[in-house]
Scaffold this motif. Sequence first.
Motif, PDB file in Angstrom:
ATOM      1  N   CYS A  86       0.808  -1.226   0.000  1.00 35.30           N
ATOM      2  CA  CYS A  86       0.000   0.000   0.000  1.00 35.30           C
ATOM      3  C   CYS A  86       0.840   1.275   0.000  1.00 35.30           C
ATOM      4  O   CYS A  86       0.319   2.340  -0.298  1.00 35.30           O
ATOM      5  CB  CYS A  86      -0.978   0.009   1.173  1.00 35.30           C
ATOM      6  N   LEU A  87       2.126   1.182   0.321  1.00 40.09           N
ATOM      7  CA  LEU A  87       2.973   2.376   0.367  1.00 40.09           C
ATOM      8  C   LEU A  87       4.110   2.254  -0.635  1.00 40.09           C
ATOM      9  O   LEU A  87       4.642   1.170  -0.856  1.00 40.09           O
ATOM     10  CB  LEU A  87       3.554   2.566   1.779  1.00 40.09           C
ATOM     11  N   GLU A  88       4.473   3.395  -1.191  1.00 39.42           N
ATOM     12  CA  GLU A  88       5.548   3.398  -2.183  1.00 39.42           C
ATOM     13  C   GLU A  88       6.401   4.646  -1.981  1.00 39.42           C
ATOM     14  O   GLU A  88       5.873   5.745  -1.792  1.00 39.42           O
ATOM     15  CB  GLU A  88       4.921   3.407  -3.582  1.00 39.42           C
ATOM     16  N   TRP A  89       7.724   4.451  -1.997  1.00 42.99           N
ATOM     17  CA  TRP A  89       8.629   5.598  -1.911  1.00 42.99           C
ATOM     18  C   TRP A  89       8.808   6.190  -3.298  1.00 42.99           C
ATOM     19  O   TRP A  89       9.070   5.477  -4.261  1.00 42.99           O
ATOM     20  CB  TRP A  89      10.000   5.178  -1.374  1.00 42.99           C
ATOM     21  N   THR A  90       8.653   7.501  -3.399  1.00 42.77           N
ATOM     22  CA  THR A  90       8.888   8.211  -4.653  1.00 42.77           C
ATOM     23  C   THR A  90       9.913   9.308  -4.386  1.00 42.77           C
ATOM     24  O   THR A  90      10.374   9.484  -3.261  1.00 42.77           O
ATOM     25  CB  THR A  90       7.584   8.834  -5.187  1.00 42.77           C
ATOM     26  N   ASP A  91      10.239  10.085  -5.406  1.00 46.80           N
ATOM     27  CA  ASP A  91      11.187  11.194  -5.246  1.00 46.80           C
ATOM     28  C   ASP A  91      10.660  12.248  -4.283  1.00 46.80           C
ATOM     29  O   ASP A  91      11.428  12.944  -3.629  1.00 46.80           O
ATOM     30  CB  ASP A  91      11.478  11.849  -6.604  1.00 46.80           C
ATOM     31  N   THR A  92       9.352  12.354  -4.189  1.00 49.56           N
ATOM     32  CA  THR A  92       8.744  13.376  -3.324  1.00 49.56           C
ATOM     33  C   THR A  92       8.379  12.858  -1.947  1.00 49.56           C
ATOM     34  O   THR A  92       7.896  13.610  -1.116  1.00 49.56           O
ATOM     35  CB  THR A  92       7.483  13.946  -3.993  1.00 49.56           C
ATOM     36  N   ASP A 100      -7.232   1.017   0.059  1.00 50.63           N
ATOM     37  CA  ASP A 100      -8.055  -0.020   0.697  1.00 50.63           C
ATOM     38  C   ASP A 100      -7.208  -0.889   1.638  1.00 50.63           C
ATOM     39  O   ASP A 100      -7.669  -1.280   2.716  1.00 50.63           O
ATOM     40  CB  ASP A 100      -8.768  -0.873  -0.345  1.00 50.63           C
ATOM     41  N   ILE A 101      -5.973  -1.168   1.270  1.00 53.93           N
ATOM     42  CA  ILE A 101      -5.095  -1.941   2.155  1.00 53.93           C
ATOM     43  C   ILE A 101      -4.684  -1.087   3.353  1.00 53.93           C
ATOM     44  O   ILE A 101      -4.649  -1.573   4.485  1.00 53.93           O
ATOM     45  CB  ILE A 101      -3.857  -2.462   1.393  1.00 53.93           C
TER      46      ILE A 101
END
Length: 197
Positions: A86-92, A100-101
Motif C-alpha cells: 500500500c505504500l511506495e517511496w517516490t522522489d517526493t 483499501d489496504i
Amino acid sequence: MAYLRSLVYTGDPRRYALLVLVILIPGVVLGVCSSWFDRHRTLRRALGLVALAVYVRYVLHTTVFARVSGGVVSVRLVPFWSYRECLEWTDTGLRVVAPDILEQIVLNYALYLPLGYLLAFALPEAFGDGSVAGGTVCVGLVAATVSLSCEVAQLLMQSGWAEYDDVFGNTVGAVLGYLFYCMARAASSRRVLDRER
C-alpha cells in the motif's frame, strides 16, 4: 439499533466515525474518572470486566463469526507485505498506492486499542499498577494471543486471510491502548496532586 448495526456491517464510511466514538468516548470517560474509580475498586473491576466481555464479543463476532466461509484456505505469513503493497517511496516522499489496504492496516490498529486500555482498567493489579514496561509486555502477549487465535479460527473456518500483519497490527494497537491508559492515569494523578496542594 438496526441503523447502527447496518453502519458497522456494511461498507458505509460513517462506520469509522462510529468506531472512533465507541473507542474514544468510553476511554476519555474512564480516564477522567480514574481517580474516582481508585476509591471504588470493586465497581471499577465490575464495569471493566463487563466492558472487556462486550468488547471481546464484538471482536470475535466481527473477525470470526460474522464472516462467510469462502471455502479457500488463505495464509499470508510474509511480514509486512500489506505495508509494502500500500505504500511506495517516490522522489517526493511516501505515497499511498492502495488506500483499501491502508484502511485495513489502520483498522487492525484501531480494533485492538480498547483491549489494552480495558485490560489495564479492569485488572490493574496485573496490567495497570506496575511498571509501564512490564504492563506493555503483558498486554502485548495477551493481544498477540487473542489475535493469533482469531487468525487461526479464520483459517480453520475458511472465512478470511490468516495474516502475520493482522497479528502485528492488533498487538501494536493494544499496546497503544495500554499506553493511552497509562497517560490518562498519569494526567489524573497530576490533577489530584494539584488539587491537594
